[in-house]
Write a protein that holds these residues in place. Structure first.
Motif, PDB file in Angstrom:
ATOM      1  N   TRP A  51     -10.058 -10.149  25.564  1.00 23.94           N
ATOM      2  CA  TRP A  51     -10.844 -10.348  24.523  1.00 23.94           C
ATOM      3  C   TRP A  51     -12.412 -10.325  24.848  1.00 23.94           C
ATOM      4  CZ3 TRP A  51      -9.773 -10.121  19.592  1.00 23.94           C
ATOM      5  CH2 TRP A  51      -8.346  -9.980  19.317  1.00 23.94           C
ATOM      6  N   PHE A  54     -13.059  -7.083  24.040  1.00 20.63           N
ATOM      7  CA  PHE A  54     -12.876  -6.562  22.379  1.00 20.63           C
ATOM      8  C   PHE A  54     -14.202  -7.240  21.711  1.00 20.63           C
ATOM      9  CE2 PHE A  54      -8.070  -6.676  22.616  1.00 20.63           C
ATOM     10  CZ  PHE A  54      -8.069  -5.366  22.869  1.00 20.63           C
ATOM     11  N   SER A  58     -16.368  -4.707  19.623  1.00 22.67           N
ATOM     12  CA  SER A  58     -16.585  -4.875  18.284  1.00 22.67           C
ATOM     13  C   SER A  58     -18.066  -5.180  17.917  1.00 22.67           C
ATOM     14  CB  SER A  58     -15.719  -6.110  17.849  1.00 22.67           C
ATOM     15  OG  SER A  58     -14.634  -5.809  17.840  1.00 22.67           O
ATOM     16  N   PHE A  82     -14.377   3.107  15.794  1.00 19.95           N
ATOM     17  CA  PHE A  82     -13.284   2.396  15.624  1.00 19.95           C
ATOM     18  C   PHE A  82     -12.068   3.257  15.868  1.00 19.95           C
ATOM     19  CE2 PHE A  82     -15.489  -0.920  12.530  1.00 19.95           C
ATOM     20  CZ  PHE A  82     -15.407  -1.850  13.451  1.00 19.95           C
ATOM     21  N   PHE A  85     -11.576   2.987  19.485  1.00 22.36           N
ATOM     22  CA  PHE A  85     -10.756   1.342  19.511  1.00 22.36           C
ATOM     23  C   PHE A  85      -9.352   1.512  19.354  1.00 22.36           C
ATOM     24  CE2 PHE A  85     -10.035  -2.832  17.889  1.00 22.36           C
ATOM     25  CZ  PHE A  85     -10.609  -3.638  18.666  1.00 22.36           C
ATOM     26  N   TYR A 189     -13.777 -13.929  23.595  1.00 21.18           N
ATOM     27  CA  TYR A 189     -14.366 -13.197  22.624  1.00 21.18           C
ATOM     28  C   TYR A 189     -16.079 -13.795  22.474  1.00 21.18           C
ATOM     29  CZ  TYR A 189     -15.098 -10.898  18.211  1.00 21.18           C
ATOM     30  OH  TYR A 189     -15.528  -9.946  17.053  1.00 21.18           O
ATOM     31  N   TYR A 285      -7.774  -9.211  13.903  1.00 20.59           N
ATOM     32  CA  TYR A 285      -8.745  -8.142  13.933  1.00 20.59           C
ATOM     33  C   TYR A 285      -9.324  -7.955  12.882  1.00 20.59           C
ATOM     34  CZ  TYR A 285      -6.308  -6.847  18.437  1.00 20.59           C
ATOM     35  OH  TYR A 285      -5.616  -6.811  19.645  1.00 20.59           O
ATOM     36  N   THR A 288     -11.956 -10.782  13.929  1.00 19.13           N
ATOM     37  CA  THR A 288     -12.880 -10.554  14.922  1.00 19.13           C
ATOM     38  C   THR A 288     -13.487  -8.985  15.119  1.00 19.13           C
ATOM     39  OG1 THR A 288     -11.026  -9.951  16.251  1.00 19.13           O
ATOM     40  CG2 THR A 288     -11.403 -12.171  16.117  1.00 19.13           C
ATOM     41  N   SER A 289     -13.008  -8.145  14.753  1.00 16.06           N
ATOM     42  CA  SER A 289     -13.103  -6.654  15.141  1.00 16.06           C
ATOM     43  C   SER A 289     -13.737  -6.307  13.915  1.00 16.06           C
ATOM     44  CB  SER A 289     -12.049  -6.079  15.552  1.00 16.06           C
ATOM     45  OG  SER A 289     -11.497  -6.487  16.771  1.00 16.06           O
ATOM     46  N   TYR A 290     -13.249  -6.120  12.844  1.00 16.55           N
ATOM     47  CA  TYR A 290     -13.857  -5.629  11.282  1.00 16.55           C
ATOM     48  C   TYR A 290     -15.070  -6.371  10.600  1.00 16.55           C
ATOM     49  CZ  TYR A 290     -14.291  -3.366   7.006  1.00 16.55           C
ATOM     50  OH  TYR A 290     -14.958  -2.649   5.821  1.00 16.55           O
TER      51      TYR A 290
END
Length: 497
Positions: A51, A54, A58, A82, A85, A189, A285, A288-290
């Motif tokens: 993470w 990630f 991100s 993305f 990703f 993260y 996600y 944390t990612s979007y």
């Protein structure tokens, strides 16, 4: 709460069928507290390493889009970033199909050490790739290759780490100990996000684009080496050791179960695993990612403001995850998971409305609401998922089921959501996406059997002390005697013809 002896009964019956007819003191696992703490730390560190990557990827999504993809619209570059990703998630089931069976055959510890090496190598190599302006189309191709290496290795990481902690833990504290795995997720993260935030704050855009973005990826090498050292120091899990002893004793000449046979036999828990992971990872996600890119590209917040808000939310989520881990051991896995799913169904739209229209305070409150709901899953899933499967197939089944779900639904969340927002112009799409995942997750939770404070399927009870083992054995014997007496009395009272 049900009596702890009663909660052990059905799983112990399963254990007896597979091993010996009567449970003895020698069969009960006495967990070494120091070894348990080391196992939890090593597993959490590997998840943190995953993470960390990630978080970096991100939070640097916009920058990576500029470096590796041809100049064009910002939305097109973001979607391309993305897409790369998400591509890593497409090979995760392949990694699960390779590393899962290996983990069930040669041991959890060996496979987890190897996945750590691959993860670190894949992350480090991204920092070495020249940009599109230097080598053209080769740049995004090499980025894709590095991401595929990462995806393949992580296919064996989470399932193995969750299995490792679950098999090392006592039955009474499996939820709490498993929640440390997600504590490591947030820690990794935050480390990645913190580095990016620091770079964004102290470097100019030109410096960040030229070379600054590479620094977080280079840090993966020492982190990976440290994690490898910790994992190589561990022993195999007690449950797997006992399983292998039984294999040598009674199944020496039995042919190995094929992957197809395993999937056919355990299709129900496999589908349950996929449904739970869908709920878990879409929520994960999305946040944390979007959300970092959503705040910047869609809502127009400054990049630094968006990063700082997400980091504060993640920091608060870390202790909350442990709190939910503590409570799901006492309240049960199902009530906690169901509360989180219903919360997402009811509160996703209000959360996105706050994020979209509430100013900085509203954005924070909306993000925090999504973060709190996610901790219902992050604190519970590491214990709930391994409990679906037996010891001899746990690593394989969990690795495959987990990664199929992550590939189809979790890792694609940023890509699909950003595409839907771009196509429809509706900034509420993330809320609808979360609600759909929560509905599927709630239906799945209803189909589960409660596993809190019970032995893992195929394993004998695991306790903390020998005294606790003796008390448990005594209660089980008394319970058996009582059942036999009730059965005898019932037989004596049966009228004759």
């Amino acid at each position: 709460m049900k009596d702890s002896t009663e909660s052990h009964t059905s799983h112990i019956k399963f254990w007896r069928k597979r091993n010996k007819p009567e449970l003895t003191l020698d069969d009960i696992t006495i967990v070494d507290r120091k070894m348990l703490n080391r196992a939890v730390g090593a597993a959490a560190l590997g998840n943190a390493m995953e993470w960390f990557d990630f978080g970096v990827y991100s939070f640097l999504a916009v920058t990576i889009g500029h470096v590796f993809f041809p100049s064009g619209s910002a939305s097109a570059q973001l979607i391309a970033t993305f897409a790369t990703f998400a591509a890593a998630f497409l090979v995760r089931p392949l990694g699960g199909m390779v590393f899962g069976p290996l983990g069930d055959k040669i041991g959890r510890q060996k496979v987890l050490a190897f996945t750590m090496i691959m993860m670190a190598a894949g992350t480090f190599s991204i920092g070495l790739i020249p940009g599109y302006s230097s080598i053209g189309i080769a740049a995004p191709i090499l980025l894709l290759v590095a991401r595929l290496v990462q995806g393949f290795s992580t296919g064996g990481e989470y399932g193995g780490a969750a299995t490792f902690i679950a098999e090392y833990s006592t039955d009474k504290r499996r939820g709490f100990m498993g929640s440390w795995l997600e504590f490591g997720t947030f820690g990794g993260y935050l480390l990645g996000a913190g580095l990016v935030t620091g770079l964004t704050a102290y470097m100019s855009n030109d410096q960040l684009l030229a070379w600054g973005w590479r620094i977080p990826f280079f840090i993966a090498a020492p982190l990976g080496l440290f994690g490898l050292y910790i994992r190589l120091k561990l022993e195999e899990t007690p449950a797997f050791q006992k399983h292998m002893e039984k294999q040598e004793e009674i199944e020496h000449n039995k042919p190995q179960q094929t992957l197809f046979e395993m999937l056919r036999k355990y299709w129900r828990p496999m589908l349950q695993c996929i449904g739970l992971v869908l709920l878990f990872n879409v929520s994960n996600y999305m946040l944390t990612s979007y959300m970092p890119s959503y705040l910047t590209s869609v809502l127009g917040l400054s990049e630094l403001s968006g990063l700082m808000l997400i980091m504060v939310v993640m920091f608060i989520m870390m202790p909350l995850t442990l709190v939910l881990g503590f409570w799901n051991d006492r309240l049960g896995r199902k009530p906690v998971l169901l509360a989180g799913a219903i919360g997402l169904i009811v509160l996703s739209i209000p959360s996105l409305m706050l994020i979209g229209h509430g100013g900085m305070v509203g954005v924070f409150c909306g993000l925090m609401l999504l973060g709190i709901l996610h901790t219902f899953f992050s604190g519970t899933m590491p214990a709930a998922l391994p409990a679906l499967f037996t010891t001899n197939t746990r690593y394989s089944a969990l690795a495959i089921g987990f990664n199929i779900s992550v590939s189809l639904f979790g890792g694609t969340t940023p890509l699909v959501t950003s595409w839907l927002v771009s196509e429809t112009g509706n900034v509420m799409v993330p809320a609808y996406y979360l609600m759909g995942a929560a509905l599927i997750g709630a239906i799945t939770v209803f189909s589960l059997k409660e596993t809190a404070r019970k032995p893992l399927i195929g394993s004998a009870p695991a306790v903390e002390t020998k005294e606790e083992a003796k008390k448990l054995l005594k209660k089980l014997h008394l319970r058996k005697k009582k059942r036999e007496e009730e059965k005898a009395n019932l037989g004596n009272n049966t009228p004759t013809s």
